[in-house]
Design an enzyme around this catalytic site. Structure first.
Site, PDB file in Angstrom:
ATOM      1  CG  HIS A   1      -1.939  -1.062   1.253  1.00  0.00           C
ATOM      2  ND1 HIS A   1      -2.835  -1.274   0.228  1.00  0.00           N
ATOM      3  CD2 HIS A   1      -2.196  -2.030   2.177  1.00  0.00           C
ATOM      4  CE1 HIS A   1      -3.604  -2.317   0.525  1.00  0.00           C
ATOM      5  NE2 HIS A   1      -3.227  -2.799   1.704  1.00  0.00           N
TER       6      HIS A   1
ATOM      7  CG  ASP B   1      -2.589  -8.563   0.853  1.00  0.00           C
ATOM      8  OD1 ASP B   1      -1.827  -8.874   1.778  1.00  0.00           O
ATOM      9  OD2 ASP B   1      -3.599  -7.842   1.008  1.00  0.00           O
TER      10      ASP B   1
ATOM     11  CG  HIS C   1      -6.298  -5.426   1.868  1.00  0.00           C
ATOM     12  ND1 HIS C   1      -5.677  -6.238   2.794  1.00  0.00           N
ATOM     13  CD2 HIS C   1      -7.425  -4.972   2.449  1.00  0.00           C
ATOM     14  CE1 HIS C   1      -6.407  -6.263   3.908  1.00  0.00           C
ATOM     15  NE2 HIS C   1      -7.470  -5.515   3.729  1.00  0.00           N
TER      16      HIS C   1
ATOM     17  CG  ASP D   1      -4.571 -10.020   3.807  1.00  0.00           C
ATOM     18  OD1 ASP D   1      -4.207 -10.596   2.751  1.00  0.00           O
ATOM     19  OD2 ASP D   1      -4.350  -8.818   4.025  1.00  0.00           O
TER      20      ASP D   1
END
Ligand SMILES: [Zn+2]
Length: 343
Positions: A125, A162, A164, A249
């Site tokens: 990120h 991931d 996200h 995740d």
């Protein structure tokens, strides 16, 4: 059996929020324990080196690097409600970025056939001038830029599984045709980016591939994205190195997401990236840890990935036939990218 390098170090425990936080040192502690119990001669544990300031500035502004360094002067500092620094954070973040570079160097230098970097804080990120989503420096992006700018490769691919979307990684290479960024993620969800029509711009048009899946997707949906969207584009792109933002995740037990990937699913994804690397670039492959907040799921899934990385050229991966929730996303992504690739 392939020789897998694992970059790991207790120094990754030294980044810690002053309060309860999902991105906690225990994540690395359970992975060090798991590695201790993993009986494999071909597993080589490698100590990380810190990234240099010059390497960080391949992706980040110099002023931002100094800002992160300054933040570590506080007992606890919040970049945003999710993202913190403590006095150990800057050094740990240098080792996280440098740890992925260490893994890359081990593979390039022939010390290992492929490698996995057990690093934190995570990176995907992080933007050129901003920390967010638990991430300070964009470890995987720095590794890609290092391959291109420093080692002189022409093309690198980043696969991001991931939960996200890796908004930072996408943004850093959005106008580049040298780095192909392919992400599969829960959508709509944090950080809000990663729609199908975000496909790159300028020279980079077509070199960002997003598979924004609805909540509730399982192994079959993820594997279909690999087989039907990522693999055909990657074969045309012909990367000279494959990097993976390996977040766990999207595991069914993770407290932050609503996806349903299992340990077997991560093994199957690892098999696919390994085969892709074998087909396109002599197997040159490095994965770096991103998210994953259920400690048991994190350890089991990382273990499954490492076991798969160590397996010699294998039988063809069983193709996924179920996974209908991915239908519309795959169909629209293929259509959207059809001006750029034969898909
Ligand atoms: Zn994540």
């Amino acid at each position: 059996m392939l020789k897998t390098g694992v970059v790991a170090d207790r120094a990754y425990l030294n980044h810690c929020a002053g309060h309860e936080h999902p991105e906690c040192p225990e994540r690395v502690r359970v992975l060090l324990d798991m590695l201790g119990g993993l009986k494999r001669n071909a597993l080589r544990v490698i100590a990380p080196r810190p990234a240099t300031r010059k390497e960080l500035t391949l992706c980040h502004d110099g002023a931002y690097v100094s800002f992160v360094e300054g933040a570590a002067a506080f007992r606890d500092y919040q970049f945003d409600p999710d993202t913190y620094a403590c006095p150990g954070s800057f050094e740990t973040a240098l080792l996280a970025a440098g740890g992925v570079l260490t893994a890359v160097e081990a593979v390039i230098g022939g010390e290992a056939d492929n490698a996995f970097a057990v690093v934190r804080p995570p990176g995907h990120h992080a933007l050129a001038r901003r920390a967010m989503g638990f991430c300070l420096f964009n470890n995987i992006a720095i590794a890609a830029a290092y391959l291109i700018e420093t080692l002189g490769l022409q093309r690198a691919m980043i696969i991001d599984w991931d939960l996200h979307h890796g908004n930072g990684t996408q943004e850093l290479f959005y106008r580049s045709s040298r780095v192909l960024y392919a992400s599969v993620h829960q959508y709509p969800f944090y950080p809000g980016t990663g729609a199908i029509n975000e496909l790159g711009a300028g020279e980079g048009a077509g070199f960002t591939v997003n598979a924004p899946l609805p909540a509730g997707c399982d192994d079959q949906e993820y594997l279909r994205v690999f087989d039907e969207l990522f693999a055909p584009i990657a074969r045309q792109f012909k990367p000279e190195f494959v990097l993976v933002s390996a977040g766990y995740d999207c595991h069914a037990r993770d407290p932050l997401g609503q996806m349903r990937v299992s340990e077997a699913g991560f093994a199957a994804m690892a098999r696919r990236v390994k085969r892709l690397a074998a087909e396109t670039c002599g197997g040159k492959l490095v994965a770096a840890l991103e998210g994953g907040y259920d400690l048991e799921a994190l350890a089991g899934s990382t273990r499954a990935t490492l076991e798969e990385f160590g397996r010699e050229a294998d039988e063809p991966a069983a193709s996924a036939h179920a996974g209908r929730r991915a239908d519309a996303v795959i169909e629209k992504a293929l259509f959207t990218l059809s001006p750029f690739w034969s898909v």
